[in-house]
Design a protein around this motif. Structure first.
Motif, short mmCIF file in Angstrom:
data_model
loop_
_atom_site.label_atom_id
_atom_site.label_comp_id
_atom_site.label_asym_id
_atom_site.label_seq_id
_atom_site.Cartn_x
_atom_site.Cartn_y
_atom_site.Cartn_z
N UNK A 121 0.83 -1.20 0.00
CA UNK A 121 0.00 0.00 0.00
C UNK A 121 0.87 1.26 0.00
N UNK A 122 2.17 1.11 0.34
CA UNK A 122 3.05 2.26 0.43
C UNK A 122 4.35 2.00 -0.33
N UNK A 123 4.80 3.00 -1.06
CA UNK A 123 6.11 2.95 -1.70
C UNK A 123 7.09 3.70 -0.81
N UNK A 124 8.24 3.10 -0.59
CA UNK A 124 9.23 3.68 0.32
C UNK A 124 10.59 3.79 -0.35
N UNK A 125 11.42 4.66 0.22
CA UNK A 125 12.84 4.68 -0.09
C UNK A 125 13.56 4.03 1.08
N UNK A 138 8.62 -1.57 -1.16
CA UNK A 138 7.20 -1.53 -0.82
C UNK A 138 6.97 -2.11 0.57
N UNK A 139 6.23 -1.39 1.37
CA UNK A 139 5.94 -1.88 2.72
C UNK A 139 4.97 -3.05 2.65
N UNK A 159 9.64 -4.80 4.47
CA UNK A 159 9.57 -4.25 3.12
C UNK A 159 10.04 -5.27 2.10
N UNK A 160 9.54 -5.10 0.88
CA UNK A 160 9.95 -5.93 -0.25
C UNK A 160 10.70 -5.06 -1.23
N UNK A 161 11.93 -5.46 -1.52
CA UNK A 161 12.77 -4.73 -2.48
C UNK A 161 12.76 -5.49 -3.80
N UNK A 180 13.53 4.84 6.79
CA UNK A 180 12.79 4.78 5.53
C UNK A 180 12.17 6.14 5.24
N UNK A 181 11.90 6.39 3.98
CA UNK A 181 11.23 7.63 3.58
C UNK A 181 10.02 7.26 2.73
N UNK A 182 8.85 7.67 3.19
CA UNK A 182 7.63 7.35 2.45
C UNK A 182 7.52 8.25 1.23
N UNK A 183 7.22 7.65 0.08
CA UNK A 183 7.13 8.38 -1.17
C UNK A 183 5.70 8.81 -1.46
#
Length: 217
Positions: A121-125, A138-139, A159-161, A180-183
């Motif tokens: 549901x969330x894209x992260x750095x 992705x979380x 998270x899944x990379x 982490x940084x939420x995009x």
């Protein structure tokens, strides 16, 4: 002559850019339809198109697969269907070997497809594969139970990379949430960015889009 070569090269590149996405799209659709068409084998041989009409009907398996899925969902929505489904699940969960596979797949599918779940549901750095690098991830959830106890009081996220350009393979890691940084982008846009190896840039954040719209007005 040099000008002609440059012109031909430009035409060639333009043709590739036009046909490559079309070809890949058709190939994927053909693969999906061909796979779903195998569901026609669920029918008795006498009911199959080649027996009734003497030829195959491409795409009929897709229709049958959709009908089976819709019918199963409709059946599970009533009391009798729910009882039959519970009985079927009880048999699967009590069968050796089968129960291990079924329970694992069911937990993953329930997590991914549930409306209340947070998977993808969330894209992260995140920093990966080392502290000096960042990548899109992705979380998939939050560590619980023994994992949470072992990680201490600091909040962590699972998270899944994904790998590039094939996002169906990747790495599962647990990292501190503070690292982490939420995009501000959708999962679809993040996937496009990963698959394109960074070539297809994600759209600007919502705040930037709003500011640009105000400036134009």
């Amino acid at each position: 002559m040099k000008h002609i070569k440059m012109t031909l090269r430009g035409y060639l590149v333009t043709g590739v850019l036009i046909w490559l996405p079309i070809t890949i799209t058709l190939w994927v659709l053909n693969l999906i339809i061909g796979t779903l068409d195998q569901t026609i084998n669920l029918l008795p041989r006498a009911w199959r198109p080649e027996s009734m009409f003497g030829f195959d009907i491409p795409g009929l398996g897709v229709v049958l697969a959709i009908a089976v899925l819709v019918g199963t969902g409709f059946m599970a929505a009533n009391v009798l269907g729910q009882r039959l489904l519970d009985l079927w699940q009880l048999i699967l969960t009590r069968t050796p070997v089968v129960s291990t596979i079924y329970n694992s797949v069911k937990q993953v599918s329930d997590t991914l497809l549930s409306d209340s779940g947070q998977a993808f549901r969330k894209a992260l750095l995140v920093r990966f594969p080392h502290q000096g690098a960042w990548t899109v991830a992705f979380q998939t959830g939050m560590p619980t139970g023994q994992l949470k106890e072992q990680l201490g009081e600091e909040e962590h996220v699972s998270v899944y990379v994904p790998t590039t350009p094939n996002p169906t393979s990747g790495y599962f890691i647990i990292v501190p949430k503070s690292e982490t940084r939420e995009l501000d982008m959708s999962v679809d846009d993040a996937l496009k960015y990963v698959i394109s190896m960074g070539v297809v840039a994600p759209p600007p954040p919502a705040a930037a889009r709003a500011q640009l719209s105000d400036e134009r007005n």
